[in-house]
Design an enzyme around this catalytic site. Sequence first.
Site, PDB file in Angstrom:
ATOM      1  N   SER A 282       0.822  -1.217   0.000  1.00  0.00           N
ATOM      2  CA  SER A 282       0.000   0.000   0.000  1.00  0.00           C
ATOM      3  C   SER A 282       0.851   1.260   0.000  1.00  0.00           C
ATOM      4  CB  SER A 282      -0.957  -0.004   1.193  1.00  0.00           C
ATOM      5  OG  SER A 282      -0.266  -0.180   2.411  1.00  0.00           O
ATOM      6  N   HIS A 358       6.096 -13.040   9.917  1.00  0.00           N
ATOM      7  CA  HIS A 358       6.154 -11.710   9.330  1.00  0.00           C
ATOM      8  C   HIS A 358       7.298 -11.680   8.327  1.00  0.00           C
ATOM      9  CE1 HIS A 358       6.718  -7.326   9.009  1.00  0.00           C
ATOM     10  NE2 HIS A 358       5.453  -7.241   9.380  1.00  0.00           N
ATOM     11  N   ASP A 416      -1.990  -8.869  13.350  1.00  0.00           N
ATOM     12  CA  ASP A 416      -3.289  -9.403  12.951  1.00  0.00           C
ATOM     13  C   ASP A 416      -3.796 -10.487  13.893  1.00  0.00           C
ATOM     14  OD1 ASP A 416      -3.544  -7.852  10.502  1.00  0.00           O
ATOM     15  OD2 ASP A 416      -1.867  -9.045   9.769  1.00  0.00           O
TER      16      ASP A 416
END
Length: 476
Positions: A282, A358, A416
């Site tokens: 993003s 991760h 998350d």
Amino acid sequence: MIHSHAMRRAFHCTKAAGSSSVGLKQVLQDLIPQRKHDILELKKNYGNVKIGDITIGSVIGGMRGNTSMFWQGTSLDAYEGIKFQGKTIGDCQRLLPKSPKDSNGKGNFLPESMLWLLMTGEVPSIEQALHLSAELAARGRQLPDYTDKLMSNLPSGMHPMTQLAIGLASMNKGSEFARKYEKGDIGKNEYWEYVFDDAINLIAALPQLTGKIYSNIVAGGKPLGQFREDCDWSYNICSLLGMTSEDSCNRQNLDGKQSEDFVNLMRLYTGIHVDHEGGNVSAHTTHLVGSALSDPYLSYSSGIMGLAGPLHGLAAQEVVRFLIEMNVMISSPQSGREIEQYLWNLLRCKRVIPGYGHAVLRKADPRFIAMLDFAKARPEEFAQDKNVILMEKLSEIAPKVLKEHGKTKNPYPNVDSASGILFYHYGVTELLFFTVIFGCSRSMGPLTQLVWDRALGLPIERPKSLDFKSLGALCR
């Protein structure tokens, strides 16, 4: 070799002179000339200094680990975690101003104060944070008519992130930067000012956009709450979701304490998700599209489309499904033996444990720890929630299983693991909507960088690509 004093000077961030009531744009106006000079000095004197080596494996492996981007606001270390202008999450929780309306002392810092920190490198005063909060509220009181009409006519079953991307892209019609650039009466040194105004207007509009999308999904477009100009950015997100006790259309009928806790959860979540270095999809997409001088609305709507990808922003919903499913299959969320067996069965079936691992970190995600601490600080609130209890228990058991399994570089929980299930607890049960909240938060980092990209005159991004034949030639 770069001398240490030169490096310190190159990344010097001067303090803005004047009263603490000076607005964010004026503070940037004072900072930019020195920063531009520093960047030019780096390019002139040290432009040929090499930063590591790029391998064929990296070229065909998603450019993983290539150090090739300039990013102003945050840095990510595998062991220290995310830092915002050099400050850890713990530092930010201690130093950044909180809402003066926080009554129980458990509140998180205002995301507006994080935006100030990202933009300037300086911790704002409470007056500066509240000034920025008031500015966002004034700019965000209502959506442009054309955007509001467009959002009202979107199908309720359309993916929430598609709705968000459409809404943001439509606001390009009102872009100050695009309008001035089209007229040709704007110099390069002025680009940043109009990009700044667009960026602030975009961030200010997100509570209204978010509320509009949520009402489309759950209430056929009927408003769920009211926008309040006397309240902060996170409060207005919660209010327009119908999740504050003052809202007559509140679907959850939260009491005052739960309402305040939910607002503080929103402040925490949106405050720590603002940025995560520049290489994530993003952030990088926003930067890439913006490098072509696309305005912030087009740039960030592109970033939102990247955030919607399952490998980037949708992990929280997968964790919620995982926790609910596991609780059906085990006798108790406190049963360590059953949990361990369940996890081993997953791994033997070549499945992953959602919320663990991760791409960069090699320790427990500090953002997860912050979310876990939020839950632990409210034991009575979560005492009967089997899913939150299981989330906590998993964070103790899963790393041990994954270490023994031996095929995961990072066996620890990421953010998350906790974020989605906490929203779910308070009644936000539309799982696809979680990423819209993520999109609100993530706006602050990439849009800060977009302002600095234009302030520093950074060029269009255009890396060199190689075909298979060229790669093969390098192997001879």
